[in-house]
Design a protein around this motif. Structure first.
Motif, PDB file in Angstrom:
ATOM      1  N   CYS A  10       0.833  -1.196   0.000  1.00 27.74           N
ATOM      2  CA  CYS A  10       0.000   0.000   0.000  1.00 27.74           C
ATOM      3  C   CYS A  10       0.868   1.245   0.000  1.00 27.74           C
ATOM      4  O   CYS A  10       2.094   1.169  -0.004  1.00 27.74           O
ATOM      5  CB  CYS A  10      -0.908  -0.011   1.213  1.00 27.74           C
ATOM      6  N   GLY A  11       0.205   2.395   0.000  1.00 22.61           N
ATOM      7  CA  GLY A  11       0.924   3.667  -0.056  1.00 22.61           C
ATOM      8  C   GLY A  11       1.467   4.114   1.280  1.00 22.61           C
ATOM      9  O   GLY A  11       2.042   5.192   1.386  1.00 22.61           O
ATOM     10  N   CYS A  12       1.274   3.305   2.298  1.00 17.07           N
ATOM     11  CA  CYS A  12       1.822   3.593   3.627  1.00 17.07           C
ATOM     12  C   CYS A  12       3.005   2.658   3.837  1.00 17.07           C
ATOM     13  O   CYS A  12       2.910   1.469   3.545  1.00 17.07           O
ATOM     14  CB  CYS A  12       0.744   3.345   4.672  1.00 17.07           C
ATOM     15  N   VAL A  13       4.115   3.192   4.343  1.00 13.47           N
ATOM     16  CA  VAL A  13       5.294   2.338   4.534  1.00 13.47           C
ATOM     17  C   VAL A  13       5.505   1.969   6.003  1.00 13.47           C
ATOM     18  O   VAL A  13       6.567   1.471   6.364  1.00 13.47           O
ATOM     19  CB  VAL A  13       6.566   2.973   3.922  1.00 13.47           C
ATOM     20  N   GLY A  14       4.489   2.225   6.824  1.00 15.06           N
ATOM     21  CA  GLY A  14       4.515   1.716   8.197  1.00 15.06           C
ATOM     22  C   GLY A  14       5.484   2.393   9.136  1.00 15.06           C
ATOM     23  O   GLY A  14       5.918   1.797  10.121  1.00 15.06           O
ATOM     24  N   CYS A  15       5.822   3.672   8.857  1.00 17.83           N
ATOM     25  CA  CYS A  15       6.776   4.353   9.748  1.00 17.83           C
ATOM     26  C   CYS A  15       6.136   4.746  11.065  1.00 17.83           C
ATOM     27  O   CYS A  15       6.830   4.957  12.062  1.00 17.83           O
ATOM     28  CB  CYS A  15       7.379   5.578   9.067  1.00 17.83           C
ATOM     29  N   GLY A  16       4.819   4.892  11.070  1.00 15.30           N
ATOM     30  CA  GLY A  16       4.105   5.213  12.313  1.00 15.30           C
ATOM     31  C   GLY A  16       4.175   6.677  12.725  1.00 15.30           C
ATOM     32  O   GLY A  16       3.638   7.053  13.763  1.00 15.30           O
ATOM     33  N   ARG A  17       4.794   7.532  11.907  1.00 13.14           N
ATOM     34  CA  ARG A  17       4.974   8.923  12.356  1.00 13.14           C
ATOM     35  C   ARG A  17       3.641   9.666  12.497  1.00 13.14           C
ATOM     36  O   ARG A  17       3.484  10.508  13.378  1.00 13.14           O
ATOM     37  CB  ARG A  17       5.884   9.686  11.387  1.00 13.14           C
TER      38      ARG A  17
END
Ligand code: SF4
Ligand code: SF4
Length: 348
Positions: A310-317
């Protein structure tokens, strides 16, 4: 592949800094981790998730793209040679994805110039950097799959160095880099990857929310509720390594002098989609939040991240910084809970 003694790293960064600008993790007096010019006094290898991703090194908050001086047009393209050391794998995936978006159809020449001039060096993660990391769910970490020029693995006393490009390999000519047998290195990387991946939990809510959005589940009540909470600060977009919204505007001094500026914008702002006719296709904060999170959890392009989720890379920021707790983790949870309530016959 090469090995480097941990204690030799500052000296190497110093050597590289003789020929170009070296950006690396630094501790501020307040204890924050930022990407900054190499300085032995502030450089640290003992860092977690940098407060901001390195996206501003490719897409600055604000940059002049041309100037008009006494009626003469002059384009301004970045030419500075830069090495960025210490990029986390989630952010590297974000750079690959943003780079693909900025260059694949109508190539952005200013972004492209930075890609051409910037060498990227990843520091693979040994585990989660804080409780909001979910790169194993988005398949963007803890080890970078590609796009980098070099990738470092922290093995304790030594750093293992993987080469990703020719220009990366050219940086490894100093005698402090020793050779290591490829099979031995592959074994070390595999063990590193398994240990680090096992330490970063999978977030089922993210996968479940993606499944709900893909299935076309009606989430309008979730968007409405979150839209009412959002204070429209834009912070989630600014800290996100895959958000690339920008605006272009002119600052004129007089009729023959001025500059054209490209600057960050955010799809969460009312003005971003406001058309000249005053029609706004995203007229409410609920619709703008929906759009942003669909970009993260629903739409993705196979050319962005090969095999990516998906377009989210899971950095959590966004979950770290949203003042009213509307990060992607919380949005995914709200979507899943709403679906569970509906399935259980409750009204959300
Ligand atoms: S949406 Fe949030 S968690 Fe995902 S990449 Fe952007 S800032 Fe990171
Ligand atoms: S950080 Fe939170 S409050 Fe700010 S724009 Fe994003 S969702 Fe809204």
């Amino acid at each position: 592949m090469k090995l480097l003694a941990r204690t030799d790293l500052p000296g190497i960064l110093k050597d590289w800094a003789r020929d170009c600008t070296v950006i690396c993790p630094a501790v501020t007096p307040q204890g924050d981790i930022i990407f900054d010019g190499f300085n032995e006094a502030t450089f640290t290898l003992d860092y977690g998730k940098p407060t901001l991703s390195p996206k501003s090194l490719f897409l600055p908050h604000s940059e002049v793209i041309f100037e008009l001086v006494d009626g003469q047009y002059k384009e301004i393209k970045p030419t500075e040679k830069v090495i960025i050391f210490g990029i986390r794998s989630c952010d590297m995936t974000g750079l690959v994805q943003s780079g693909s978006f900025m260059t694949r159809d109508n190539n952005d020449p200013y972004y492209q110039a930075r890609i051409d001039n910037v060498i990227t060096i990843v520091m693979a993660c040994t585990g989660p950097q804080n409780e909001t990391c979910f790169c194993t769910t988005t398949r963007s970490g803890p080890v970078s799959a590609g796009g980098f020029d070099l990738q470092f693995y922290d093995l304790g006393e030594n750093l293992l160095v993987e080469t990703g490009s020719e220009r990366g390999a050219e940086l490894l000519s100093a005698p402090v880099f020793s050779d290591i047998d490829d099979n031995e290195a592959s074994g070390l990387i595999s063990a590193f990857w398994h240990k680090a991946s096992d330490a970063i939990p999978q977030v089922n809510n993210i996968r479940d929310a993606m499944a709900e959005l893909t299935a076309g589940t009606d989430c309008s009540k979730v968007w409405e509720k979150l839209g009412n909470k959002c204070i429209i600060c834009g912070g989630c977009a600014f800290v996100c390594p895959t958000c690339t919204c920008f605006n272009v505007y002119d600052q004129a001094k007089d009729q023959t002098n001025g500059v054209r500026v490209k600057a960050w914008d955010a799809c969460l702002y009312n003005g971003f989609t406001l058309e000249a006719s005053c029609h706004n296709p995203r007229p409410t904060q609920a619709s703008r939040l929906q759009r942003r999170h669909e970009h993260k959890l629903l739409y993705f392009n196979n050319t962005d991240v090969d095999g990516g989720l998906c377009g989210c890379v899971g950095c959590g920021r966004c979950s770290d910084f949203c003042p009213v707790h509307i990060g992607t983790l919380e949005v995914a949870q709200a979507i899943v809970e709403s679906h569970l309530n509906k399935s259980g016959g409750k009204d959300d």
